[in-house]
Design an enzyme around this catalytic site. Structure first.
Site, PDB file in Angstrom:
ATOM      1  N   ASP A  18       0.856  -1.183   0.000  1.00  0.00           N
ATOM      2  CA  ASP A  18       0.000   0.000   0.000  1.00  0.00           C
ATOM      3  C   ASP A  18       0.888   1.228   0.000  1.00  0.00           C
ATOM      4  OD1 ASP A  18      -2.788   1.297   0.613  1.00  0.00           O
ATOM      5  OD2 ASP A  18      -1.438   2.183   2.081  1.00  0.00           O
ATOM      6  N   GLU A  37       0.815   5.510   0.658  1.00  0.00           N
ATOM      7  CA  GLU A  37       0.105   6.707   1.110  1.00  0.00           C
ATOM      8  C   GLU A  37       0.648   7.882   0.329  1.00  0.00           C
ATOM      9  OE1 GLU A  37      -2.451   6.908   3.359  1.00  0.00           O
ATOM     10  OE2 GLU A  37      -2.403   4.714   3.353  1.00  0.00           O
ATOM     11  N   HIS A  76      -4.792   4.094   7.890  1.00  0.00           N
ATOM     12  CA  HIS A  76      -4.230   4.919   6.817  1.00  0.00           C
ATOM     13  C   HIS A  76      -2.717   5.024   6.912  1.00  0.00           C
ATOM     14  CE1 HIS A  76      -8.306   5.902   5.661  1.00  0.00           C
ATOM     15  NE2 HIS A  76      -8.545   6.265   6.900  1.00  0.00           N
ATOM     16  N   ASP A 130      -2.338  -0.988   6.658  1.00  0.00           N
ATOM     17  CA  ASP A 130      -3.379  -1.221   5.661  1.00  0.00           C
ATOM     18  C   ASP A 130      -3.093  -2.471   4.832  1.00  0.00           C
ATOM     19  OD1 ASP A 130      -4.557   1.019   6.641  1.00  0.00           O
ATOM     20  OD2 ASP A 130      -4.373   2.229   4.831  1.00  0.00           O
TER      21      ASP A 130
END
Length: 262
Positions: free
Chosen positions: A8, A10, A153, A158
């Site tokens: 993941d 961000e 987040h 995540d």
């Protein structure tokens, strides 16, 4: 099947004329495909070239101050390449969001991006196999449905949450296929298939972020709490074991169908 890498990223939230999403954090876990056990992990904050694109306040804690002393993407590119290249990539909405961010970051430093041997996008897979029974298919909604915990987040958290959600979805589908006349009757009126419109091809970076999870740029505080990964208790563990032993089982094939495509 090769090793799975759940990952993941961000990013910044584009505002005004700025349409580019800049990577602020990368996180990944290596997972054995035979027993779905995490066997390694890597996570790092990333400092963008222009710190002004980073919001001063975010629920996740990835603020301008937090990334100001982080390494640049060029500094961590070798490590990210090592964990990603030649593996099966798994994540939520990664085809339209996370994968393009990886390619952009490597293009920025004039290097070839890592290549997967296959991609499993859980947003696509669950839209076909799980439907709308949990509401929309955002990761936060799915996690709430299975009582795994709040989405943090943060990239590594995540990625791990994504693994737990897939385990829970696969378990439910397995149980329903075992007793279809008993376990699915109450859900028949609620289960639907999420379809993609042609307009999806033109979604902006901001819209793709919203498909992954709710907006995160806010000055409010957030109290993190640990995930409850035992939401279904012993039933989950027993059903999960049965899943691994039934390679040709219908629910597992349904969950992974059309997912291992380059």
């Amino acid at each position: 099947m090769g090793e799975l890498v759940f990952f993941d990223v961000e990013t910044t939230m584009p505002t005004g004329a700025e349409r580019r999403c800049w990577m602020l954090e990368f996180g990944a876990i290596l997972v054995c495909p035979k027993n779905l056990v995490e066997i390694g992990s890597y996570c790092t904050l990333i400092r963008p070239v222009d710190l002004s694109v980073v919001a001063p306040h975010r629920i996740s804690g990835i603020t301008r101050e937090a990334v100001s002393s982080a390494p640049s993407f060029e500094d961590v590119a070798d490590q990210i390449y090592k964990i990603m290249h030649g593996r099966v990539w798994v994540g939520h909405n990664i085809r339209r969001f996370d994968c393009p961010r990886i390619k952009e970051a490597y293009a920025d430093i004039g290097r070839s991006a890592p290549e997967p041997i296959g991609i499993i996008d859980s947003l696509n897979v669950l839209s076909q196999g799980f439907g709308r029974r949990a509401g929309d298919l955002k990761m936060a909604t799915l996690a709430s449905y299975f009582k795994i915990g709040p989405q943090k987040h943060r990239s590594l958290d995540d990625a791990r949450m994504n693994l737990e959600v897939i385990k829970h979805c696969a378990t439910v589908l397995f149980l329903e296929s075992s007793l279809p006349n008993i376990l699915t009757n109450n859900n028949n009126n609620n289960i639907g298939v999420v379809t993609r419109s042609k307009a999806a091809a033109t979604l902006t970076c901001r819209q793709e972020i919203s498909r992954k999870s709710p907006p995160t740029c806010t000055a409010t505080t957030h109290r993190a709490s640990p995930y409850n990964t035992r939401g279904l208790g012993k039933v989950v563990e027993k059903a999960k074991d049965a899943l691994h032993g039934a390679r040709g089982s219908r629910p597992l094939n349904t969950l992974l169908r059309h997912s291992l495509l380059r």
